[in-house]
Design a protein around this motif. Sequence first.
Motif, PDB file in Angstrom:
ATOM      1  N   PRO A 242      24.007  15.054  13.553  1.00  0.00           N
ATOM      2  CA  PRO A 242      22.850  14.599  12.786  1.00  0.00           C
ATOM      3  C   PRO A 242      21.706  15.606  12.849  1.00  0.00           C
ATOM      4  N   PRO A 243      20.871  15.666  11.818  1.00  0.00           N
ATOM      5  CA  PRO A 243      19.730  16.581  11.839  1.00  0.00           C
ATOM      6  C   PRO A 243      18.668  16.104  12.827  1.00  0.00           C
ATOM      7  N   SER A 244      17.816  17.013  13.270  1.00  0.00           N
ATOM      8  CA  SER A 244      16.677  16.629  14.089  1.00  0.00           C
ATOM      9  C   SER A 244      15.702  15.830  13.226  1.00  0.00           C
ATOM     10  N   LEU A 245      14.762  15.153  13.867  1.00  0.00           N
ATOM     11  CA  LEU A 245      13.794  14.355  13.121  1.00  0.00           C
ATOM     12  C   LEU A 245      12.958  15.241  12.196  1.00  0.00           C
ATOM     13  N   ILE A 246      12.606  16.444  12.679  1.00  0.00           N
ATOM     14  CA  ILE A 246      11.830  17.376  11.850  1.00  0.00           C
ATOM     15  C   ILE A 246      12.634  17.800  10.625  1.00  0.00           C
TER      16      ILE A 246
ATOM     17  N   ARG B 102       7.104   6.324  11.400  1.00  0.00           N
ATOM     18  CA  ARG B 102       6.431   5.046  11.203  1.00  0.00           C
ATOM     19  C   ARG B 102       7.138   4.217  10.132  1.00  0.00           C
ATOM     20  N   GLY B 103       7.486   4.854   9.029  1.00  0.00           N
ATOM     21  CA  GLY B 103       8.138   4.129   7.941  1.00  0.00           C
ATOM     22  C   GLY B 103       9.511   3.606   8.332  1.00  0.00           C
ATOM     23  N   PHE B 104      10.268   4.408   9.100  1.00  0.00           N
ATOM     24  CA  PHE B 104      11.605   3.986   9.518  1.00  0.00           C
ATOM     25  C   PHE B 104      11.505   2.740  10.399  1.00  0.00           C
ATOM     26  N   ARG B 105      10.526   2.734  11.295  1.00  0.00           N
ATOM     27  CA  ARG B 105      10.370   1.580  12.181  1.00  0.00           C
ATOM     28  C   ARG B 105       9.920   0.347  11.391  1.00  0.00           C
ATOM     29  N   GLN B 106       9.079   0.527  10.382  1.00  0.00           N
ATOM     30  CA  GLN B 106       8.640  -0.606   9.561  1.00  0.00           C
ATOM     31  C   GLN B 106       9.789  -1.192   8.753  1.00  0.00           C
ATOM     32  N   VAL B 107      10.624  -0.328   8.186  1.00  0.00           N
ATOM     33  CA  VAL B 107      11.711  -0.796   7.327  1.00  0.00           C
ATOM     34  C   VAL B 107      12.871  -1.355   8.137  1.00  0.00           C
ATOM     35  N   PHE B 108      13.279  -0.654   9.201  1.00  0.00           N
ATOM     36  CA  PHE B 108      14.492  -1.021   9.936  1.00  0.00           C
ATOM     37  C   PHE B 108      14.225  -1.626  11.313  1.00  0.00           C
ATOM     38  N   ARG B 109      12.956  -1.797  11.669  1.00  0.00           N
ATOM     39  CA  ARG B 109      12.569  -2.450  12.930  1.00  0.00           C
ATOM     40  C   ARG B 109      13.048  -1.696  14.174  1.00  0.00           C
ATOM     41  N   THR B 110      13.298  -0.412  14.055  1.00  0.00           N
ATOM     42  CA  THR B 110      13.706   0.408  15.205  1.00  0.00           C
ATOM     43  C   THR B 110      13.499   1.868  14.860  1.00  0.00           C
ATOM     44  N   SER B 111      13.653   2.736  15.838  1.00  0.00           N
ATOM     45  CA  SER B 111      13.519   4.169  15.570  1.00  0.00           C
ATOM     46  C   SER B 111      14.761   4.697  14.860  1.00  0.00           C
TER      47      SER B 111
ATOM     48  N   GLY C  29      11.479  14.947   2.231  1.00  0.00           N
ATOM     49  CA  GLY C  29      10.160  15.202   1.658  1.00  0.00           C
ATOM     50  C   GLY C  29       9.043  14.359   2.228  1.00  0.00           C
ATOM     51  N   LEU C  30       9.150  13.971   3.511  1.00  0.00           N
ATOM     52  CA  LEU C  30       8.079  13.258   4.201  1.00  0.00           C
ATOM     53  C   LEU C  30       7.669  14.059   5.430  1.00  0.00           C
ATOM     54  N   ASN C  31       6.444  13.828   5.922  1.00  0.00           N
ATOM     55  CA  ASN C  31       6.120  14.454   7.199  1.00  0.00           C
ATOM     56  C   ASN C  31       6.723  13.618   8.331  1.00  0.00           C
ATOM     57  N   GLU C  32       6.814  14.215   9.515  1.00  0.00           N
ATOM     58  CA  GLU C  32       7.520  13.574  10.623  1.00  0.00           C
ATOM     59  C   GLU C  32       6.880  12.242  11.020  1.00  0.00           C
ATOM     60  N   PHE C  33       5.557  12.195  11.057  1.00  0.00           N
ATOM     61  CA  PHE C  33       4.878  10.961  11.446  1.00  0.00           C
ATOM     62  C   PHE C  33       5.169   9.845  10.453  1.00  0.00           C
ATOM     63  N   LYS C  34       5.082  10.147   9.160  1.00  0.00           N
ATOM     64  CA  LYS C  34       5.309   9.132   8.140  1.00  0.00           C
ATOM     65  C   LYS C  34       6.751   8.641   8.172  1.00  0.00           C
ATOM     66  N   LEU C  35       7.685   9.542   8.436  1.00  0.00           N
ATOM     67  CA  LEU C  35       9.085   9.135   8.531  1.00  0.00           C
ATOM     68  C   LEU C  35       9.292   8.206   9.730  1.00  0.00           C
TER      69      LEU C  35
ATOM     70  N   GLY D  26       0.801  -1.217   0.000  1.00  0.00           N
ATOM     71  CA  GLY D  26       0.000   0.000   0.000  1.00  0.00           C
ATOM     72  C   GLY D  26       0.831   1.263   0.000  1.00  0.00           C
ATOM     73  N   ARG D  27       2.149   1.119  -0.021  1.00  0.00           N
ATOM     74  CA  ARG D  27       3.029   2.285   0.079  1.00  0.00           C
ATOM     75  C   ARG D  27       3.696   2.549  -1.277  1.00  0.00           C
ATOM     76  N   LYS D  28       3.754   3.776  -1.671  1.00  0.00           N
ATOM     77  CA  LYS D  28       4.441   4.100  -2.907  1.00  0.00           C
ATOM     78  C   LYS D  28       5.931   3.825  -2.756  1.00  0.00           C
ATOM     79  N   LEU D  29       6.525   3.255  -3.785  1.00  0.00           N
ATOM     80  CA  LEU D  29       7.925   2.875  -3.716  1.00  0.00           C
ATOM     81  C   LEU D  29       8.803   4.070  -3.394  1.00  0.00           C
ATOM     82  N   ARG D  30       8.436   5.247  -3.875  1.00  0.00           N
ATOM     83  CA  ARG D  30       9.295   6.402  -3.631  1.00  0.00           C
ATOM     84  C   ARG D  30       9.338   6.766  -2.146  1.00  0.00           C
ATOM     85  N   ASP D  31       8.296   6.409  -1.357  1.00  0.00           N
ATOM     86  CA  ASP D  31       8.331   6.659   0.079  1.00  0.00           C
ATOM     87  C   ASP D  31       9.384   5.791   0.753  1.00  0.00           C
ATOM     88  N   VAL D  32       9.483   4.538   0.332  1.00  0.00           N
ATOM     89  CA  VAL D  32      10.515   3.648   0.876  1.00  0.00           C
ATOM     90  C   VAL D  32      11.894   4.166   0.495  1.00  0.00           C
TER      91      VAL D  32
END
Length: 333
Positions: free
Chosen positions: A243-247, A262-271, A254-260, A220-226
Amino acid sequence: MTNIFTETDWDELCEQNFYQSQGFEVIEQRKIPDICNTYDWCAQLRGGLSLSIHEVELINDLVCICDHLDDYQFGLSFFLSGKVRIERHGLTDKTDESVGKYYSECNFDIKETEWWNAEEKFSRIYLKIEPQQFFQSFGEEDLEQIPIFLRQAVIGGKIQPYYHQGEITQQMWLVLCNILQCPYQGLMKRMYLESQAMELITLYFQQFQEQEIHYHSFPGRKLRDVDRIYQAKDILLSNLENPPSLIELARQVGLNEFKLKRGFRQVFRTSAFKYLHDYRLEKARQLLTLGEMKVEEVALRVGFDSRSYFASAFRKKFGLNPKQYFQHCQKSL
């Protein structure tokens, strides 16, 4: 002072001051007066597979314009120390290649510009694979399990230009240390190094397959988001000291903070910042294993301002404080 050379200039100016060929091994030391000294060790292990160690010590900064185009071959390059910035024209933007990273590549028909600085010694281990020779005994079912660009090279006789950068895992690092500390000579040395080279290739294939699974596990996720999540990871690892802040990181990719998050945890299994913390400690362990930097220098290099916090975090992860680990590595050499 920065010196600018083409590969042709390099070949004309280099002075060979040592050359030795013995059995399957070749050692060559060269220098350009007032510019740099180089050391190259190369071993032909089997048909289509060679292993080399390359070191460069620069006296002045250097820009190299690579005007010799590669043959049809595939390479894995593992960076042990130092840093070089490379642009593969028409294939990649400028990429930093530094300790803790590796790349897989085929640069056929690709010109490069390389920026080297004189701050420290650069060293790497390089595996060169000639696909048609290396994979000639593989059946069709086996070939289905290797990356598509290599499969095409075996079938079609050439590799399309390709580049991918990854992080050296702990398993990879152990194999690289085994290569550097090979205890054998003669035939046993060749057999041992071939086994270690094959293990590196296996670990690379494993990492490649895992990444492919990640890319295809979000229907359900666009490949460009990954892609942007992987880009965020690369930005973090390229800025260990600041390192930069999360914001700010979300803004850069080019992602909002929530999507980043959530997506980071889904892909890499951690924050994101737990991933950064663990990477800093792993890179510190690698630098301490090499034994070329003091503990204080290692802490700063990987982004720890507090030596006491660095020691506590390192001990929690690896069971020894950094100084103890450093001493243990020196005794094992």
